[in-house]
Design a protein around this motif. Structure first.
Motif, PDB file in Angstrom:
ATOM      1  N   ILE A  29       0.843  -1.203   0.000  1.00 59.53           N
ATOM      2  CA  ILE A  29       0.000   0.000   0.000  1.00 59.53           C
ATOM      3  C   ILE A  29       0.875   1.249   0.000  1.00 59.53           C
ATOM      4  N   GLU A  30       1.943   1.229   0.764  1.00 56.89           N
ATOM      5  CA  GLU A  30       2.854   2.374   0.799  1.00 56.89           C
ATOM      6  C   GLU A  30       3.489   2.605  -0.567  1.00 56.89           C
ATOM      7  N   ASP A  79       0.710   4.065  -2.777  1.00 56.54           N
ATOM      8  CA  ASP A  79       0.416   5.442  -2.386  1.00 56.54           C
ATOM      9  C   ASP A  79       1.472   6.400  -2.925  1.00 56.54           C
ATOM     10  N   ARG A 117      -6.798   9.501   0.122  1.00 57.59           N
ATOM     11  CA  ARG A 117      -5.622   8.921   0.785  1.00 57.59           C
ATOM     12  C   ARG A 117      -4.924   7.909  -0.108  1.00 57.59           C
ATOM     13  N   HIS A 118      -5.711   7.188  -0.888  1.00 54.60           N
ATOM     14  CA  HIS A 118      -5.177   6.105  -1.719  1.00 54.60           C
ATOM     15  C   HIS A 118      -5.684   6.262  -3.156  1.00 54.60           C
ATOM     16  N   TRP A 149      -4.684   5.334  -5.905  1.00 55.15           N
ATOM     17  CA  TRP A 149      -4.554   4.141  -6.755  1.00 55.15           C
ATOM     18  C   TRP A 149      -5.824   3.297  -6.760  1.00 55.15           C
TER      19      TRP A 149
END
Length: 256
Positions: A43-44, A47, A119-120, A122
């Motif tokens: 996830i990082e 992001d 926030r995300h 993607w």
């Protein structure tokens, strides 16, 4: 924009990962790994660099381990994407007491989804037609349905209302992310763009030929300092969507 489709991996393996029914322990002498740690690292990466940068090798680099060590926990990128999705869907706020009735509850749900996309970003590259059958996605759906349970809608209508809300948020968030990327990639804010271009609008606008467009465009620019404001579009559109749902609900109310 490349679109990723969840559920491309082995269904049995994905479900086992999502529900953590077959997670293996780290081997002695190796850095502590887990499905959760791998998903968070992935996830990082998404992001920071976008979904196109995601790979098992890139996730391993972020964790400081060898790529092959990830396969002890995650069969491959398709299954990892499923876990990533379920993980971030667990982030949405789900307060039990939202004052103001079902309309306020739906607005809270919309804003929680809006914040999740921002926030995300993607997530906007992932198709939504095939949901990931994980615990967080299931809990999120349960919470959202309960917001309108008992207000007079059929079960199918309840699902359709949630789909309508989340679909609206998805589209609005895409506009917001694109606007933010425009600023990053051009080095110019919307206010700077408007300030640079507005002096020329008066010269090229044909008021006689386009009287309505000229008047409205000028009013929008003066009010928003931009040709488009994502926050305004989201807030305005959400209220109109809620108005439509309210009309549907009102039509089910018993007459006098």
């Amino acid at each position: 924009m490349t679109v990723e489709y969840p559920g491309k991996g082995d269904p049995a393996r994905s479900l086992a990962l999502l529900w953590r029914t077959s997670e293996r322990a780290s081997r002695k002498g190796k850095p502590e790994l887990s499905v959760d740690r791998i998903a968070r690292a992935a996830i990082e990466v998404a992001d920071a660099e976008g979904l196109q940068a995601l790979s098992m090798r890139r996730v391993a680099e972020r964790l400081g381990v060898g790529t092959m060590s990830l396969y002890t926990y995650v069969p491959g990128k398709p299954e990892l994407l499923d876990v990533m999705l379920d993980t971030v869907y667990g982030e949405t706020a789900r307060p039990e007491d939202v004052p103001g009735g079902w309309r306020s509850r739906l607005e809270q749900i919309a804003r929680a989804n809006w914040a999740l996309y921002l926030r995300h970003p993607w997530l906007l590259q992932v198709a939504t037609s095939r949901p990931v059958l994980g615990p967080n996605v299931t809990a999120k759906y349960e919470y959202e349905l309960r917001a309108i349970d008992g207000i007079g809608l059929t079960d199918l209508e309840m699902d359709s209302v949630i789909t309508l809300i989340t679909g609206f948020v998805h589209g609005a968030a895409r506009g917001a992310v694109e606007a933010a990327q425009a600023e990053t990639r051009t080095g110019m804010t919307d206010e700077q763009w408007w300030a640079a271009h507005s002096p020329f609008f008066g010269r090229i606008a044909d008021v006689d030929r386009y009287p309505t467009a000229t008047r409205v465009g000028q009013a929008v620019g003066e009010e928003l300092n931009a040709a488009y404001n994502p926050e305004h579009a989201f807030a305005f559109g959400l209220q109109r969507v809620l108005d439509g749902i309210e009309a549907l609900v009102a039509g089910r109310a018993p007459g006098p």
